[in-house]
Design an enzyme around this catalytic site. Structure first.
Site, short mmCIF file in Angstrom:
data_model
loop_
_atom_site.label_atom_id
_atom_site.label_comp_id
_atom_site.label_asym_id
_atom_site.label_seq_id
_atom_site.Cartn_x
_atom_site.Cartn_y
_atom_site.Cartn_z
N ASN A 86 0.86 -1.19 0.00
CA ASN A 86 0.00 0.00 0.00
C ASN A 86 0.89 1.23 0.00
O ASN A 86 1.81 1.34 0.83
CB ASN A 86 -0.90 0.04 1.25
CG ASN A 86 -1.96 -1.04 1.22
OD1 ASN A 86 -2.06 -1.80 0.25
ND2 ASN A 86 -2.77 -1.09 2.26
N TYR B 156 0.81 5.52 -0.34
CA TYR B 156 0.12 6.80 -0.50
C TYR B 156 1.11 7.96 -0.64
O TYR B 156 0.89 8.87 -1.40
CB TYR B 156 -0.82 7.06 0.69
CG TYR B 156 -2.01 6.14 0.66
CD1 TYR B 156 -3.14 6.47 -0.08
CD2 TYR B 156 -2.00 4.91 1.32
CE1 TYR B 156 -4.23 5.61 -0.16
CE2 TYR B 156 -3.08 4.05 1.25
CZ TYR B 156 -4.20 4.41 0.51
OH TYR B 156 -5.26 3.56 0.42
C1 FCB Z 1 -4.97 2.83 4.49
C2 FCB Z 1 -6.03 1.85 4.96
C3 FCB Z 1 -7.36 1.99 4.25
C4 FCB Z 1 -7.72 3.43 4.00
C5 FCB Z 1 -6.56 4.17 3.35
C6 FCB Z 1 -6.85 5.61 3.04
O1 FCB Z 1 -4.05 3.03 5.49
O2 FCB Z 1 -5.59 0.52 4.79
O3 FCB Z 1 -8.32 1.33 5.01
O4 FCB Z 1 -8.15 4.02 5.14
O5 FCB Z 1 -5.43 4.10 4.17
#
Ligand code: FCB
Length: 471
Positions: free
Chosen positions: A292, A294
């Site tokens: 994951n 971001y």
């Molecule tokens: C991550 C989470 C997901 C969501 C995104 C924005 O950390 O896994 O559930 O909240 O961020």
């Protein structure tokens, strides 16, 4: 540039049980820690709760139809332990039935079900006896995993044990921003170790049952020293890299905790928790790693200046640093665009991370980007019946391009799951932050595909081509 997505590349979208299902106390489901936490004063912005969320529990067939309309090849969802084994007691047939129907509906629509067993919603009954700070919870998790497998093992091929253990350990037990909302560094490290153990036990048990696609999803970062030549910033970045990346990657991929990490946290009892044989269990081979991503983290070892903008926080409830043993580190702002979460937008960070993983971990299994997406303010259905969200569209296309670049440079990435299918309950932010490519009117529960959803759908149909078109 040339299109670098390999044949069979999986295009998907992701959600999590707490964030979308609602029906928090229906058909036998009992409290998870998020139900209980949301009732605490000032724990969740606006006093929002997951009680109804976006009512996916009752609207599941329509939501799967939406996925089909978008052209998704895969759907990443999580199952709720507190629905399947309320109070962690016997299995609840009605709870299991919901997931069985969901999987059938997905398969019928030609969508690969990508199941995550734990996306942060421990049964409150287990929290009452210590939660993840209690070693026994790891064994309870394994039993729950087997119950899910008994039901779905014939139809679900991809099994993920945990989502982002960093958040359900450090942010939940040390910072207090996530349920159960504790500020106890020792308990946080115990949660880390016991979640690792839970992962390893479940991998071994499901492997024994013949499961071939087993993995875990980690939220990883590039920890960048604010001043690249300043030894204080370099040391701070090393510490964040250890806590955010290597405390998870190394036990799981290499059966060991990094020595520098063990030294950094030596006062908080991690080493003492490791029982004989634990590390071998934790390092049980996996078939894929979910990443994951971001944003990166720009790290300094110096205090922020008096002018620095304070961090955006969801509520005024007291919080502490999640960075056990390295609480002094700071995160100076860089001159980069930001999302509504105040997170930096830096697609090249995703490329760099995917490349780095392959370079540093020779035993790395294939990668899937299991979450990536952006919250932006101002989404609403206009008079033309559409939701114009150009910033989110740009975010998605740029990050997909970054994945293509990483693949072009040799990273073994096999899929991309956009966060999120639907606007939803964003943990301590409640319903304030919208990540969906489908807009949800929280009063009527009406769903409207946003422009970003239409763009993602086009991109899927064109096999990723739209990403390169933006350059
Ligand atoms: C991550 C989470 C997901 C969501 C995104 C924005 O950390 O896994 O559930 O909240 O961020």
């Amino acid at each position: 540039m040339a299109i670098a997505f390999p044949p069979g590349f999986l295009w998907g979208s992701a959600t999590a049980a707490v964030q979308i299902e609602g029906a928090a106390h229906e058909d036998g489901k009992e409290d998870s820690i998020w139900d209980a936490f949301a009732r605490l004063p000032d724990a969740v912005a606006g006093g929002d709760t997951p009680e109804i969320a976006v009512d996916h529990y009752h609207r599941m067939p329509q939501d799967v139809a939406l996925m089909k309309q978008l052209g998704l090849g895969a759907y990443r969802f999580s199952t709720s332990w507190a629905r399947v084994k309320p109070g962690d007691r016997e299995v609840n047939r009605k709870g299991l039935d919901f997931y069985s129907r969901l999987v059938d509906e997905l398969l019928e629509a030609g969508i690969v079900p990508w199941l995550t067993l734990y996306h942060w919603d421990l049964p409150q009954a287990l929290q009452d006896v210590g939660g993840w700070a209690n070693r026994d919870t790891a064994y309870r998790f394994c039993e729950y995993a087997l119950a899910m497998h008994d039901l779905l093992g014939d139809r679900v091929m991809h099994w993920t044990t945990l989502n982002e253990p960093l958040c359900s350990s450090l942010i939940a037990y040390a910072s207090g921003e996530h349920a159960p909302g504790l500020r106890d560094p020792r308990a946080a490290l115990a949660a880390v170790h016991h979640q690792h153990l839970a992962h390893g036990l479940a991998v071994e048990a499901l492997r024994e049952r013949g499961t071939r696609q087993l993995g875990i999803t980690l939220n990883l970062t590039n920890a960048v020293p604010d001043q690249p030549a300043d030894p204080v910033d370099i040391e701070a970045a090393r510490r964040i890299d250890a806590l955010v990346n290597r405390m998870y990657l190394e036990p799981i991929l290499l059966s060991r905790y990094p020595d520098d990490l063990l030294h950094d946290v030596r006062e908080h009892g991690l080493a003492e928790l490791i029982a004989d044989g634990d590390m071998e269990v934790i390092g049980a081979p996996i078939d894929f790693l979910g990443v994951n991503y971001y944003h990166d983290d720009n790290v300094s070892g110096h205090p922020l200046g008096a002018q620095a903008r304070p961090n955006l926080t969801p509520t005024s409830r007291a919080k502490a640093s999640p960075f056990v043993g390295s609480e002094y580190v700071t995160f100076p702002r860089r001159d980069l665009p930001r999302t509504a979460m105040d997170w930096e937008v830096n697609p090249d960070g995703l490329r760099a991370l995917l490349i780095r993983l392959g370079r540093e971990y020779p035993t790395l299994p294939p990668l899937y980007v299991t979450e990536n997406g952006g919250a932006y303010n101002g989404d609403s259905v206009g008079e033309d019946g559409r939701v114009h969200d150009p910033d989110r569209t740009a975010y998605i296309l740029q990050h997909v391009q970054a994945v293509a670049d990483a693949v072009g440079e040799g990273a073994d990435v096999r899929g991309y799951f956009l966060w999120s299918l639907l606007d939803n309950f964003e943990w301590a932010w409640g319903f304030q932050k919208r990540f969906g490519i489908v807009h949800v009117d929280y009063t009527t529960q009406v769903r409207t595909i946003k422009d970003s959803g239409l763009a993602y759908s086009r991109l899927i149909r064109e096999g990723g081509r739209a990403a390169s078109d933006t350059n």
